[in-house]
Scaffold this motif. Structure first.
Motif, PDB file in Angstrom:
ATOM      1  N   THR A 145       0.846  -1.189   0.000  1.00  0.00           N
ATOM      2  CA  THR A 145       0.000   0.000   0.000  1.00  0.00           C
ATOM      3  C   THR A 145       0.886   1.245   0.000  1.00  0.00           C
ATOM      4  O   THR A 145       1.902   1.302   0.702  1.00  0.00           O
ATOM      5  CB  THR A 145      -0.910   0.044   1.251  1.00  0.00           C
ATOM      6  N   GLY A 146       0.504   2.228  -0.801  1.00  0.00           N
ATOM      7  CA  GLY A 146       1.185   3.519  -0.803  1.00  0.00           C
ATOM      8  C   GLY A 146       0.290   4.555  -0.147  1.00  0.00           C
ATOM      9  O   GLY A 146      -0.931   4.394  -0.108  1.00  0.00           O
ATOM     10  N   SER A 147       0.901   5.631   0.346  1.00  0.00           N
ATOM     11  CA  SER A 147       0.105   6.580   1.128  1.00  0.00           C
ATOM     12  C   SER A 147       0.646   8.001   1.070  1.00  0.00           C
ATOM     13  O   SER A 147       1.812   8.244   0.752  1.00  0.00           O
ATOM     14  CB  SER A 147       0.057   6.123   2.592  1.00  0.00           C
ATOM     15  N   TYR A 148      -0.235   8.926   1.420  1.00  0.00           N
ATOM     16  CA  TYR A 148       0.148  10.318   1.602  1.00  0.00           C
ATOM     17  C   TYR A 148       1.064  10.498   2.810  1.00  0.00           C
ATOM     18  O   TYR A 148       1.663  11.560   2.983  1.00  0.00           O
ATOM     19  CB  TYR A 148      -1.100  11.200   1.759  1.00  0.00           C
ATOM     20  N   ASP A 149       1.189   9.462   3.651  1.00  0.00           N
ATOM     21  CA  ASP A 149       2.071   9.575   4.819  1.00  0.00           C
ATOM     22  C   ASP A 149       3.543   9.346   4.460  1.00  0.00           C
ATOM     23  O   ASP A 149       4.387   9.213   5.334  1.00  0.00           O
ATOM     24  CB  ASP A 149       1.627   8.633   5.940  1.00  0.00           C
ATOM     25  N   ARG A 150       3.830   9.255   3.136  1.00  0.00           N
ATOM     26  CA  ARG A 150       5.193   9.164   2.598  1.00  0.00           C
ATOM     27  C   ARG A 150       5.803   7.777   2.738  1.00  0.00           C
ATOM     28  O   ARG A 150       7.018   7.611   2.577  1.00  0.00           O
ATOM     29  CB  ARG A 150       6.119  10.209   3.257  1.00  0.00           C
TER      30      ARG A 150
END
Length: 415
Positions: free
Chosen positions: A109-114
């Protein structure tokens, strides 16, 4: 080799001048459509043997074994109902993407939390967190079919290559002057391609960690790219309304696919590298000859932007997802619409076939994902529970597990 959700691994010493694996693939594609549960497999293989001298006595038993496995896959029940296995509250900030490895044993999973996180599919447990980017991690992928490496593309203008097992960062690829929004490994796992808002794509050597070539020629952002299966061509789709076909070895632009009147949203090769399908904000999907770059057909019917397109594994059907809230299935040969998938209450941003090709999965802003019969358009199941828009969905290679990613900041695993 992959057919009907069955991965066939051919060892190098079983290949005859590199042709045996390719031959088995061609044979299976040809006979797949004649194989039924009651087929006499030995008689079928003997008929293949008459037509193809490369199928020798020494490899006959191996081919029989593979055809029987394919026959077993065809005999599996088609009325599988998925149930919610686990809800994963994955990141502290919204998700951007989800992706399976080939076997489906891991997903990321990729995220805006870097960060990018690696998960065990069977248990739903987090295995590791890949940290190091300085902005949103937007594009993510395993180097399938191997799955031992992960690539992450970020709004910090860099791409990182990681070890799946240890989480070690092998390389940081620098050179783009704007956000990286798409990436892809070639099937041979020797190259990584990145597409950027800076209007260029770049090819990187995975082992050396070096840039090989910059693909320049678009006049607007590149938001989609895809290698063909043989790895000698790559396509890039751009907001300049064009798709470019590039020679991987030289970095030369071979063809420009022109005809769309809106931004490109999606572009993909079929498995045998003969066709390219493109989706656009102009509400149409187009089919192209991959070798010549000539336009074959325009698939019409949607009343709003097309947000995603894909081929099935055999390259015989095309699925489209639209902001009009519907998806459609087209026959790649006749170019006619064979099924309309209607029922979602909002735009559909993602569509994919199951490995067998008999079902279509869609993800929608109406907070649901739906399973459809690819031949009839009948809705087989509604996957409910997310509390915000679903932007990503995927099958594992067996087709018996689904993952959905939502703006509600959760992933759901469905068995």
């Amino acid at each position: 080799l992959e057919l009907s959700g069955l991965i066939l691994w051919i060892k190098p010493n079983e290949m005859k001048s590199g042709m045996f694996g390719f031959l088995v693939f061609c044979v299976f594609v040809f006979f797949f459509f004649f194989l039924i549960i009651s087929t006499d497999v030995i008689a079928l293989v003997e008929e293949i043997q008459k037509r193809e001298p490369l199928i020798t006595v020494s490899c006959k038993e191996h081919v029989i074994h593979l055809v029987r496995r394919l026959q077993e896959k065809l005999g599996e029940k088609k009325d599988h109902k998925f149930y919610l296995f686990k809800v994963l509250r994955t990141h502290i900030l919204p998700l951007t993407n989800v992706a399976f490895n080939k076997s489906g044993s891991r997903f990321i999973t990729g995220s805006y939390d870097r960060t990018c996180k690696v998960w065990d599919t069977a248990s739903g447990e987090e295995l590791r967190t890949l940290e190091g980017h300085r902005n949103v991690v937007y594009a993510i992928a395993f180097n399938n079919p191997y799955g031992d490496k992960i690539a992450t593309g970020s709004f910090d203008k860099t791409c990182k290559l990681w070890s799946t097992e240890t989480g070690k960062c092998y390389h940081t690829f620098r050179g783009h002057s704007a956000e990286i929004v798409c990436l892809s490994f070639n099937l041979q796992s020797t190259l990584l391609a990145t597409g950027s808002m800076d209007t260029t794509a770049k090819l990187w050597d995975i082992e050396k960690g070096e840039e090989i070539v910059t693909l320049s020629g678009h006049s607007a952002e590149i938001i989609a790219l895809s290698f063909n299966t043989t790895g000698d061509r790559i396509i890039t789709g751009s907001f300049d309304h064009r798709v470019a076909v590039w020679d991987v070895d030289t970095g030369r632009m071979l063809h420009t696919l022109m005809g769309h009147r809106g931004e490109i949203s999606s572009a993909q090769f079929n498995w045998d590298c003969s066709l390219i399908v493109t989706g656009s904000m102009d509400k149409t999907c187009m089919l192209w000859n991959a070798m010549t770059g000539t336009h074959i057909a325009t698939l019409i019917g949607h009343s709003d932007e097309i947000l995603d397109v894909c081929f099935d594994y055999a390259g015989q059907r095309i699925a489209t997802a639209s902001a009009d809230g519907s998806a459609r299935v087209y026959d790649a040969e006749t170019r006619k619409c064979i099924a309309k998938l209607e029922g979602h209450g909002g735009e559909i941003s993602k569509v994919c076939f199951n490995p067998k090709g008999n079902c279509v999965l869609t993800a929608s802003s109406d907070k649901t994902a739906r399973l459809w019969d690819a031949a009839t358009g009948h809705c087989l199941q509604i996957l409910e529970g997310h509390t915000d828009e679903i932007f990503s969905c995927a099958f594992n290679y067996k087709g018996d597990i689904i993952i959905t990613g939502s703006k509600d900041n959760t992933c759901r695993i469905w068995h």
